[in-house]
Scaffold this motif. Structure first.
Motif, PDB file in Angstrom:
ATOM      1  N   ILE A  80       0.863  -1.177   0.000  1.00  0.00           N
ATOM      2  CA  ILE A  80       0.000   0.000   0.000  1.00  0.00           C
ATOM      3  C   ILE A  80       0.898   1.225   0.000  1.00  0.00           C
ATOM      4  N   THR A  81       0.716   2.098  -0.977  1.00  0.00           N
ATOM      5  CA  THR A  81       1.470   3.343  -1.047  1.00  0.00           C
ATOM      6  C   THR A  81       0.558   4.469  -0.575  1.00  0.00           C
ATOM      7  N   LEU A  82       0.984   5.155   0.466  1.00  0.00           N
ATOM      8  CA  LEU A  82       0.192   6.246   1.040  1.00  0.00           C
ATOM      9  C   LEU A  82       0.384   7.535   0.240  1.00  0.00           C
ATOM     10  N   ALA A 123       4.926   7.139   1.531  1.00  0.00           N
ATOM     11  CA  ALA A 123       5.334   6.031   2.395  1.00  0.00           C
ATOM     12  C   ALA A 123       4.724   4.734   1.875  1.00  0.00           C
ATOM     13  N   VAL A 124       5.410   3.639   2.121  1.00  0.00           N
ATOM     14  CA  VAL A 124       4.957   2.327   1.644  1.00  0.00           C
ATOM     15  C   VAL A 124       4.762   1.399   2.833  1.00  0.00           C
ATOM     16  N   LEU A 125       3.642   0.689   2.844  1.00  0.00           N
ATOM     17  CA  LEU A 125       3.363  -0.337   3.843  1.00  0.00           C
ATOM     18  C   LEU A 125       3.347  -1.684   3.133  1.00  0.00           C
ATOM     19  N   ALA A 184       2.318 -11.497   9.941  1.00  0.00           N
ATOM     20  CA  ALA A 184       3.455 -10.884  10.626  1.00  0.00           C
ATOM     21  C   ALA A 184       3.182  -9.390  10.759  1.00  0.00           C
ATOM     22  N   GLU A 185       4.031  -8.721  11.495  1.00  0.00           N
ATOM     23  CA  GLU A 185       3.921  -7.273  11.622  1.00  0.00           C
ATOM     24  C   GLU A 185       4.169  -6.625  10.257  1.00  0.00           C
ATOM     25  N   PRO A 186       3.471  -5.545   9.933  1.00  0.00           N
ATOM     26  CA  PRO A 186       3.723  -4.856   8.671  1.00  0.00           C
ATOM     27  C   PRO A 186       5.092  -4.188   8.675  1.00  0.00           C
ATOM     28  N   VAL A 187       5.626  -3.994   7.482  1.00  0.00           N
ATOM     29  CA  VAL A 187       6.883  -3.284   7.307  1.00  0.00           C
ATOM     30  C   VAL A 187       6.552  -1.930   6.715  1.00  0.00           C
ATOM     31  N   ARG A 188       7.145  -0.859   7.255  1.00  0.00           N
ATOM     32  CA  ARG A 188       6.845   0.498   6.799  1.00  0.00           C
ATOM     33  C   ARG A 188       8.137   1.146   6.311  1.00  0.00           C
ATOM     34  N   TYR A 189       8.050   1.745   5.128  1.00  0.00           N
ATOM     35  CA  TYR A 189       9.154   2.516   4.574  1.00  0.00           C
ATOM     36  C   TYR A 189       8.690   3.961   4.430  1.00  0.00           C
ATOM     37  N   ALA A 190       9.369   4.870   5.091  1.00  0.00           N
ATOM     38  CA  ALA A 190       9.021   6.283   5.012  1.00  0.00           C
ATOM     39  C   ALA A 190       9.444   6.850   3.659  1.00  0.00           C
ATOM     40  N   SER A 191       8.752   7.887   3.245  1.00  0.00           N
ATOM     41  CA  SER A 191       9.080   8.503   1.963  1.00  0.00           C
ATOM     42  C   SER A 191      10.268   9.416   2.069  1.00  0.00           C
TER      43      SER A 191
END
Length: 74
Positions: A29-31, A35-37, A67-74
């Motif tokens: 999911i791209t916010l 940011a990407v989840l 599992a826990e989600p992985v988050r990448y900040a923009s």
């Protein structure tokens, strides 16, 4: 999440296929801020539509996380 209750639309078709084969999926999911989840989850589709006045009929899509989600900040 919700998708339109229209079995001819791509979102419905993808959710239905994932529900039927019961395999885990990688979900991205791209916010709006970039940011990407990332999720690893099973997808379930409820085929009972919502019937709310003045709204499109929709069906609920549920993600059961493995599992826990992985988050990448923009």
């Amino acid at each position: 999440m919700y998708v339109a209750d229209d079995p001819t639309l791509p979102g419905y078709l993808i959710a239905k296929a994932a529900n039927d084969d019961r395999l885990p999926r990688a979900i991205r999911i791209t916010l709006a801020n970039g940011a990407v989840l990332l999720y690893n989850a099973y997808i379930s589709l409820s085929t009972i539509p919502s019937l709310t006045v003045n709204e499109l009929m929709s069906v609920q899509v549920t993600l059961s996380l493995l599992a826990e989600p992985v988050r990448y900040a923009s």
